[in-house]
Scaffold this motif. Sequence first.
Motif, PDB file in Angstrom:
ATOM      1  N   ARG A 135      -0.887 -15.731 -12.116  1.00 29.00           N
ATOM      2  CA  ARG A 135      -2.087 -16.257 -12.663  1.00 29.00           C
ATOM      3  C   ARG A 135      -3.373 -15.607 -12.038  1.00 29.00           C
ATOM      4  O   ARG A 135      -4.341 -15.611 -12.841  1.00 29.00           O
ATOM      5  N   ARG A 136      -3.177 -15.030 -11.026  1.00 28.85           N
ATOM      6  CA  ARG A 136      -4.385 -14.286 -10.379  1.00 28.85           C
ATOM      7  C   ARG A 136      -4.040 -12.870 -10.071  1.00 28.85           C
ATOM      8  O   ARG A 136      -3.762 -12.532  -8.940  1.00 28.85           O
ATOM      9  N   PRO A 137      -3.979 -12.000 -11.153  1.00 25.50           N
ATOM     10  CA  PRO A 137      -3.443 -10.773 -10.734  1.00 25.50           C
ATOM     11  C   PRO A 137      -4.223  -9.968  -9.630  1.00 25.50           C
ATOM     12  O   PRO A 137      -3.538  -8.822  -8.880  1.00 25.50           O
ATOM     13  N   THR A 138      -5.381  -9.648  -9.775  1.00 26.83           N
ATOM     14  CA  THR A 138      -6.315  -8.995  -9.094  1.00 26.83           C
ATOM     15  C   THR A 138      -6.140  -9.563  -7.539  1.00 26.83           C
ATOM     16  O   THR A 138      -5.749  -8.548  -6.411  1.00 26.83           O
ATOM     17  N   GLU A 139      -6.318 -10.780  -7.341  1.00 24.55           N
ATOM     18  CA  GLU A 139      -6.257 -11.373  -6.150  1.00 24.55           C
ATOM     19  C   GLU A 139      -4.759 -11.132  -5.478  1.00 24.55           C
ATOM     20  O   GLU A 139      -4.425 -10.877  -4.216  1.00 24.55           O
ATOM     21  N   THR A 140      -3.587 -11.373  -6.330  1.00 23.70           N
ATOM     22  CA  THR A 140      -2.256 -11.348  -5.959  1.00 23.70           C
ATOM     23  C   THR A 140      -2.125  -9.666  -5.559  1.00 23.70           C
ATOM     24  O   THR A 140      -1.357  -9.439  -4.590  1.00 23.70           O
ATOM     25  N   ALA A 141      -2.622  -8.508  -6.537  1.00 27.94           N
ATOM     26  CA  ALA A 141      -2.236  -7.016  -5.842  1.00 27.94           C
ATOM     27  C   ALA A 141      -3.067  -6.952  -4.652  1.00 27.94           C
ATOM     28  O   ALA A 141      -2.262  -6.163  -3.685  1.00 27.94           O
ATOM     29  N   ALA A 142      -4.160  -7.267  -4.375  1.00 30.40           N
ATOM     30  CA  ALA A 142      -5.057  -7.125  -3.109  1.00 30.40           C
ATOM     31  C   ALA A 142      -4.249  -7.882  -1.877  1.00 30.40           C
ATOM     32  O   ALA A 142      -3.831  -7.340  -0.868  1.00 30.40           O
TER      33      ALA A 142
ATOM     34  N   THR B 108       4.379 -16.556  -0.133  1.00 25.30           N
ATOM     35  CA  THR B 108       4.005 -17.063  -1.541  1.00 25.30           C
ATOM     36  C   THR B 108       2.736 -16.424  -1.362  1.00 25.30           C
ATOM     37  O   THR B 108       1.887 -16.881  -0.496  1.00 25.30           O
ATOM     38  N   VAL B 109       2.411 -15.765  -2.524  1.00 24.89           N
ATOM     39  CA  VAL B 109       0.924 -15.237  -2.408  1.00 24.89           C
ATOM     40  C   VAL B 109       0.285 -16.006  -3.905  1.00 24.89           C
ATOM     41  O   VAL B 109       0.714 -15.492  -4.835  1.00 24.89           O
ATOM     42  N   HIS B 110      -0.663 -16.571  -3.855  1.00 24.67           N
ATOM     43  CA  HIS B 110      -1.198 -17.090  -4.932  1.00 24.67           C
ATOM     44  C   HIS B 110      -0.519 -17.877  -5.858  1.00 24.67           C
ATOM     45  O   HIS B 110      -0.282 -17.715  -7.128  1.00 24.67           O
ATOM     46  N   GLY B 111       0.631 -18.454  -5.340  1.00 26.34           N
ATOM     47  CA  GLY B 111       1.698 -19.011  -5.945  1.00 26.34           C
ATOM     48  C   GLY B 111       2.841 -18.651  -6.594  1.00 26.34           C
ATOM     49  O   GLY B 111       3.782 -19.066  -7.278  1.00 26.34           O
ATOM     50  N   ASN B 112       2.830 -17.311  -6.139  1.00 23.62           N
ATOM     51  CA  ASN B 112       3.965 -16.500  -6.661  1.00 23.62           C
ATOM     52  C   ASN B 112       4.863 -16.198  -5.499  1.00 23.62           C
ATOM     53  O   ASN B 112       4.305 -15.632  -4.178  1.00 23.62           O
ATOM     54  N   ASP B 113       6.257 -16.098  -5.628  1.00 25.81           N
ATOM     55  CA  ASP B 113       7.017 -15.811  -4.464  1.00 25.81           C
ATOM     56  C   ASP B 113       7.106 -14.142  -4.387  1.00 25.81           C
ATOM     57  O   ASP B 113       7.488 -13.521  -5.409  1.00 25.81           O
ATOM     58  N   VAL B 114       7.091 -13.598  -3.369  1.00 26.78           N
ATOM     59  CA  VAL B 114       6.703 -12.298  -2.932  1.00 26.78           C
ATOM     60  C   VAL B 114       7.657 -11.878  -2.153  1.00 26.78           C
ATOM     61  O   VAL B 114       7.613 -12.508  -0.902  1.00 26.78           O
ATOM     62  N   ARG B 115       8.554 -10.735  -2.446  1.00 28.83           N
ATOM     63  CA  ARG B 115       9.405  -9.956  -1.278  1.00 28.83           C
ATOM     64  C   ARG B 115       8.994  -8.528  -1.178  1.00 28.83           C
ATOM     65  O   ARG B 115       8.750  -7.985  -2.386  1.00 28.83           O
ATOM     66  N   LEU B 116       8.802  -8.060   0.040  1.00 23.18           N
ATOM     67  CA  LEU B 116       8.746  -6.886   0.304  1.00 23.18           C
ATOM     68  C   LEU B 116       9.702  -6.118   1.286  1.00 23.18           C
ATOM     69  O   LEU B 116      10.073  -7.148   2.280  1.00 23.18           O
ATOM     70  N   ARG B 117      10.024  -5.184   1.085  1.00 26.49           N
ATOM     71  CA  ARG B 117      10.988  -4.536   1.905  1.00 26.49           C
ATOM     72  C   ARG B 117      10.511  -3.034   2.180  1.00 26.49           C
ATOM     73  O   ARG B 117      10.202  -2.220   1.145  1.00 26.49           O
ATOM     74  N   TRP B 118      10.385  -2.535   3.421  1.00 19.87           N
ATOM     75  CA  TRP B 118       9.940  -1.085   3.768  1.00 19.87           C
ATOM     76  C   TRP B 118      11.297  -0.424   4.166  1.00 19.87           C
ATOM     77  O   TRP B 118      11.846  -0.625   4.690  1.00 19.87           O
ATOM     78  N   ILE B 119      11.444   0.755   3.501  1.00 17.81           N
ATOM     79  CA  ILE B 119      12.695   1.530   3.536  1.00 17.81           C
ATOM     80  C   ILE B 119      12.224   2.813   4.242  1.00 17.81           C
ATOM     81  O   ILE B 119      11.287   3.768   3.949  1.00 17.81           O
ATOM     82  N   LYS B 120      12.702   3.206   5.545  1.00 20.64           N
ATOM     83  CA  LYS B 120      12.776   4.263   6.049  1.00 20.64           C
ATOM     84  C   LYS B 120      13.848   5.279   6.007  1.00 20.64           C
ATOM     85  O   LYS B 120      15.127   4.824   6.096  1.00 20.64           O
TER      86      LYS B 120
END
Length: 142
Positions: free
Chosen positions: A60-67, A84-96
């Motif tokens: 719902r808040r694309p610009t803020e979510t991306a930032a 949880t980012v602006h109401g969205n479940d977000v998962r990040l994984r850094w691959i080395k």
Amino acid sequence: MTPVSASDVERDLAEEAARSRLRLRFDKVALRVVGALRSRLAAIVPEGEAVLVAIAAPIRRPTETAASIEALAPRASAGPVGETVHGNDVRLRWIKGARANMPRVIAFVHNPGPDGERLLDLAEARVTGAERPDQRSASDPS
């Protein structure tokens, strides 16, 4: 070796996700956030590494979510991040140890539910060249 574009890898993974019954989103907002993340994160991910992102829709808040995701990404280098980012479940994984021709940023938007981790598993297998988790032999305990 010619680099593979993020959109090519994401398209291939989307097809694989569909076969695995994972539900991805390709609406205008989802595509805009994925594009913003690719451009914002590519500058901070070193050669030979990749950051994988899965976001539960609706956004719902694309610009803020991306930032906000951009700000979270460096934390993922120390281990997986789930927030949880602006109401969205977000998962990040850094691959080395990403293969040399792979993109540095791969992002997906999926329907709500537990699909985020499974999407990251599929993307990690592709980026590292490892066997997909669902293709391991029965004798493999991992």
